[in-house]
Design a protein around this motif. Structure first.
Motif, PDB file in Angstrom:
ATOM      1  N   ALA A   1       1.409  -1.178   0.299  1.00 15.58           N
ATOM      2  CA  ALA A   1       0.338   0.306   0.039  1.00 15.58           C
ATOM      3  C   ALA A   1       0.743   1.574   0.051  1.00 15.58           C
ATOM      4  CB  ALA A   1      -1.087   0.143   0.979  1.00 15.58           C
ATOM      5  N   LYS A   2       1.878   1.691   1.056  1.00 16.00           N
ATOM      6  CA  LYS A   2       3.015   2.062   0.762  1.00 16.00           C
ATOM      7  C   LYS A   2       3.811   2.767  -0.711  1.00 16.00           C
ATOM      8  CE  LYS A   2       6.827   1.969   1.616  1.00 16.00           C
ATOM      9  NZ  LYS A   2       8.662   1.615   2.644  1.00 16.00           N
ATOM     10  N   GLN A   3       3.668   1.407  -1.117  1.00 15.40           N
ATOM     11  CA  GLN A   3       4.787   1.639  -2.415  1.00 15.40           C
ATOM     12  C   GLN A   3       3.337   2.523  -3.900  1.00 15.40           C
ATOM     13  OE1 GLN A   3       6.018  -2.083  -3.888  1.00 15.40           O
ATOM     14  NE2 GLN A   3       7.402  -1.451  -2.438  1.00 15.40           N
ATOM     15  N   GLU A   4       2.228   2.227  -3.298  1.00 12.38           N
ATOM     16  CA  GLU A   4       1.014   2.617  -4.078  1.00 12.38           C
ATOM     17  C   GLU A   4       0.782   4.353  -4.155  1.00 12.38           C
ATOM     18  OE1 GLU A   4      -2.035   0.297  -3.741  1.00 12.38           O
ATOM     19  OE2 GLU A   4      -1.101  -1.505  -5.321  1.00 12.38           O
ATOM     20  N   ILE A   5       0.887   4.468  -2.663  1.00 15.71           N
ATOM     21  CA  ILE A   5       0.245   5.568  -1.979  1.00 15.71           C
ATOM     22  C   ILE A   5       1.700   6.952  -2.441  1.00 15.71           C
ATOM     23  CG2 ILE A   5      -0.114   7.163  -0.861  1.00 15.71           C
ATOM     24  CD1 ILE A   5      -1.671   4.981   1.141  1.00 15.71           C
ATOM     25  N   GLN A   6       2.959   6.613  -2.549  1.00 14.92           N
ATOM     26  CA  GLN A   6       4.325   6.484  -2.787  1.00 14.92           C
ATOM     27  C   GLN A   6       4.110   7.280  -3.918  1.00 14.92           C
ATOM     28  OE1 GLN A   6       7.659   4.935  -0.799  1.00 14.92           O
ATOM     29  NE2 GLN A   6       7.576   5.648   0.924  1.00 14.92           N
ATOM     30  N   LYS A   7       3.441   6.416  -5.400  1.00 17.30           N
ATOM     31  CA  LYS A   7       3.893   6.336  -6.632  1.00 17.30           C
ATOM     32  C   LYS A   7       2.692   8.107  -7.310  1.00 17.30           C
ATOM     33  CE  LYS A   7       5.509   2.013  -7.873  1.00 17.30           C
ATOM     34  NZ  LYS A   7       4.787   1.177  -8.534  1.00 17.30           N
ATOM     35  N   SER A   8       0.937   7.106  -6.020  1.00 16.29           N
ATOM     36  CA  SER A   8       0.584   8.533  -6.724  1.00 16.29           C
ATOM     37  C   SER A   8       0.164   9.640  -6.282  1.00 16.29           C
ATOM     38  CB  SER A   8      -1.089   7.565  -6.726  1.00 16.29           C
ATOM     39  OG  SER A   8      -1.276   7.027  -4.785  1.00 16.29           O
ATOM     40  N   THR A   9      -0.491   9.463  -5.074  1.00 19.81           N
ATOM     41  CA  THR A   9      -0.024  10.866  -3.642  1.00 19.81           C
ATOM     42  C   THR A   9       0.915  11.098  -3.357  1.00 19.81           C
ATOM     43  OG1 THR A   9      -2.237   9.562  -3.355  1.00 19.81           O
ATOM     44  CG2 THR A   9      -2.316  11.202  -1.905  1.00 19.81           C
ATOM     45  N   ASN A  10       1.811  10.854  -2.419  1.00 16.98           N
ATOM     46  CA  ASN A  10       2.668  11.127  -1.222  1.00 16.98           C
ATOM     47  C   ASN A  10       3.699  10.614  -1.668  1.00 16.98           C
ATOM     48  OD1 ASN A  10       4.109  12.098   0.674  1.00 16.98           O
ATOM     49  ND2 ASN A  10       2.795  12.158   2.119  1.00 16.98           N
ATOM     50  N   PRO A  11       4.774  10.637  -2.062  1.00 17.55           N
ATOM     51  CA  PRO A  11       6.266  10.599  -2.040  1.00 17.55           C
ATOM     52  C   PRO A  11       7.070  10.105  -0.987  1.00 17.55           C
ATOM     53  CG  PRO A  11       6.256  11.988  -4.189  1.00 17.55           C
ATOM     54  CD  PRO A  11       4.723  12.220  -2.700  1.00 17.55           C
ATOM     55  N   ASP A  12       6.652  10.295   0.163  1.00 13.26           N
ATOM     56  CA  ASP A  12       7.289  10.586   1.818  1.00 13.26           C
ATOM     57  C   ASP A  12       6.627  10.336   3.086  1.00 13.26           C
ATOM     58  OD1 ASP A  12       8.851  12.527   0.383  1.00 13.26           O
ATOM     59  OD2 ASP A  12       8.090  14.427   1.357  1.00 13.26           O
ATOM     60  N   ALA A  13       5.310   9.997   1.834  1.00 11.81           N
ATOM     61  CA  ALA A  13       4.725   8.995   3.482  1.00 11.81           C
ATOM     62  C   ALA A  13       5.730   7.230   3.273  1.00 11.81           C
ATOM     63  CB  ALA A  13       3.532   7.274   2.519  1.00 11.81           C
ATOM     64  N   TRP A  14       5.117   7.148   4.975  1.00 15.36           N
ATOM     65  CA  TRP A  14       6.041   5.968   5.478  1.00 15.36           C
ATOM     66  C   TRP A  14       5.582   5.027   6.780  1.00 15.36           C
ATOM     67  CZ3 TRP A  14       6.681   6.581  10.774  1.00 15.36           C
ATOM     68  CH2 TRP A  14       6.616   8.091  11.598  1.00 15.36           C
ATOM     69  N   ILE A  15       5.977   4.300   6.984  1.00 14.88           N
ATOM     70  CA  ILE A  15       5.024   2.574   7.561  1.00 14.88           C
ATOM     71  C   ILE A  15       5.465   3.055   9.193  1.00 14.88           C
ATOM     72  CG2 ILE A  15       4.881   0.307   8.455  1.00 14.88           C
ATOM     73  CD1 ILE A  15       5.366   0.353   5.762  1.00 14.88           C
ATOM     74  N   LEU A  16       4.491   2.932  10.266  1.00 11.28           N
ATOM     75  CA  LEU A  16       4.996   3.359  11.629  1.00 11.28           C
ATOM     76  C   LEU A  16       4.417   2.416  12.140  1.00 11.28           C
ATOM     77  CD1 LEU A  16       4.930   4.819  14.727  1.00 11.28           C
ATOM     78  CD2 LEU A  16       2.348   5.384  14.023  1.00 11.28           C
ATOM     79  N   VAL A  17       5.721   1.584  12.918  1.00  8.78           N
ATOM     80  CA  VAL A  17       5.068  -0.178  13.203  1.00  8.78           C
ATOM     81  C   VAL A  17       4.606   0.258  14.932  1.00  8.78           C
ATOM     82  CG1 VAL A  17       6.095  -2.014  14.064  1.00  8.78           C
ATOM     83  CG2 VAL A  17       6.974  -1.026  12.242  1.00  8.78           C
ATOM     84  N   GLU A  18       3.554   0.391  15.469  1.00 11.70           N
ATOM     85  CA  GLU A  18       3.148   0.751  16.576  1.00 11.70           C
ATOM     86  C   GLU A  18       2.025  -0.083  16.667  1.00 11.70           C
ATOM     87  OE1 GLU A  18       2.536   3.908  19.737  1.00 11.70           O
ATOM     88  OE2 GLU A  18       3.025   5.035  18.019  1.00 11.70           O
ATOM     89  N   SER A  19       1.651  -0.796  18.029  1.00 12.99           N
ATOM     90  CA  SER A  19       0.085  -1.037  17.528  1.00 12.99           C
ATOM     91  C   SER A  19      -1.202  -0.218  18.647  1.00 12.99           C
ATOM     92  CB  SER A  19       0.060  -2.397  18.760  1.00 12.99           C
ATOM     93  OG  SER A  19       0.871  -3.194  18.587  1.00 12.99           O
ATOM     94  N   LEU A  20      -1.913  -0.055  17.415  1.00 19.83           N
ATOM     95  CA  LEU A  20      -2.780   1.351  17.696  1.00 19.83           C
ATOM     96  C   LEU A  20      -4.113   0.406  18.193  1.00 19.83           C
ATOM     97  CD1 LEU A  20      -2.118   3.811  15.113  1.00 19.83           C
ATOM     98  CD2 LEU A  20      -1.512   3.506  17.886  1.00 19.83           C
TER      99      LEU A  20
END
Length: 315
Positions: A296-315
């Motif tokens: 999902a991150k790769q798709e978002i970086q290509k289409s919307t936001n190149p600076d999107a990143w993954i946060l690893v945390e139990s929410l």
């Protein structure tokens, strides 16, 4: 102010640590490894890489420095900018510089930035206390040689001396065989008779029990004094530990605006509570596994936001 220790601290907790105006350090979990040629075992670890195109300030490093140094967010931003200036100056003058416990930076012939991570530090907290282990090779030839040496030491007279004992014991074996044969014949004759007797007695007992049960059923009247309480099933929700970060905003109204925009675009956007740095994070969505989040991150970086990143945390 030296910001290098704070970068290392954040790499233990996050997958992406951005240095505004310079680039981002990314981590990827590598499974345990076995190198058979050297009999070496390596525990799972975080592999560090660098992306020079992710330069936008996400507030993570600055807020961490401000809290640790008990200073303002603006002062932390200034400290980062000054440190980045020194790094770039070192690259221009010397062609290289190092960040302690993170890695080395250098310029190649085409003036491109090259990052070489340090392998001595493992930023995966689940592997804390595990180190590289080298196992000595098992040499089985030594044991085989010892066995061959023992076989050669047995003398011929020792083998001959065992033969009379075997002959003397044959008498007792003969009588024992006759006794066992007699038991077998007796068992063959007596066992069917015993089985028939047990079967007949079992049938009589079963018939008696059936009569008593039928009699009790005919006379019984059933009352439920205290009904069994209803069973409540609780379905445990699957935890979503991987989240794609859209941004963290100091003003809540900006976070709400971004949340509405992402929801209108079809994302399963989320807002999470204000963090300890005073920011309001907004997520593109949450995922149960890392591969789903990466895709999902790769798709978002290509289409919307190149600076999107993954946060690893139990929410």
């Amino acid at each position: 102010m030296n910001i290098e220790p704070y970068i290392a601290q954040l790499l233990y907790r996050y997958q992406c640590v951005t240095v505004p105006g310079f680039g981002a350090f990314l981590t990827e979990i590598q499974s345990a490894q076995l190198i058979e040629s050297s009999n070496s075992f390596f525990p799972p670890k975080k592999m560090i890489s660098f992306n020079a195109y992710l330069k936008n300030n996400d507030g993570l490093l600055a807020n961490h420095i401000a809290q640790a140094e008990k200073t303002s967010y603006e002062y932390a931003i200034s400290a980062i900018q000054y440190e980045v200036f020194n790094w770039k100056k070192a690259l221009q003058e010397n062609g290289l510089f190092s960040i302690k416990n993170v890695g080395n930076f250098s310029l190649n012939a085409d003036k491109n930035l090259i990052f070489t991570p340090f392998d001595q530090t493992n930023y995966l907290t689940n592997s804390f206390g595990l180190s590289t282990f080298v196992s000595p090779m098992v040499k089985r030839e030594i044991f085989e040689q010892k066995i061959e040496a023992l076989e050669e030491n047995i003398q011929e007279e020792d083998v001959i001396a065992l033969i009379p004992e075997r002959r003397n014991s044959s008498k007792y074996l003969k009588y024992a065989a006759i006794f066992v044969l007699g038991l077998g014949v007796a068992g063959t004759i007596g066992y069917p008779i015993y089985q028939e007797q047990i079967a007949s007695e079992t049938i009589l007992v079963q018939q008696s029990v059936q009569k008593q049960v039928q009699h009790k059923i005919q006379e019984a009247t059933f009352f439920i004094k205290s009904p069994i309480p209803a069973v409540t099933l609780t379905i445990k929700e699957e935890k979503m530990s991987y989240h794609i970060m859209a941004g963290a905003f100091r003003e809540e109204k900006n976070a709400q605006k971004t949340f509405r925009e992402l929801s209108n675009l079809g994302y399963k956007a989320r807002r999470i509570p204000q963090n300890k740095y005073g920011l309001f994070p907004v997520l593109y969505g949450s995922y149960a596994t890392l591969p789903e989040a990466e895709k999902a991150k790769q798709e978002i970086q290509k289409s919307t936001n190149p600076d999107a990143w993954i946060l690893v945390e139990s929410l």
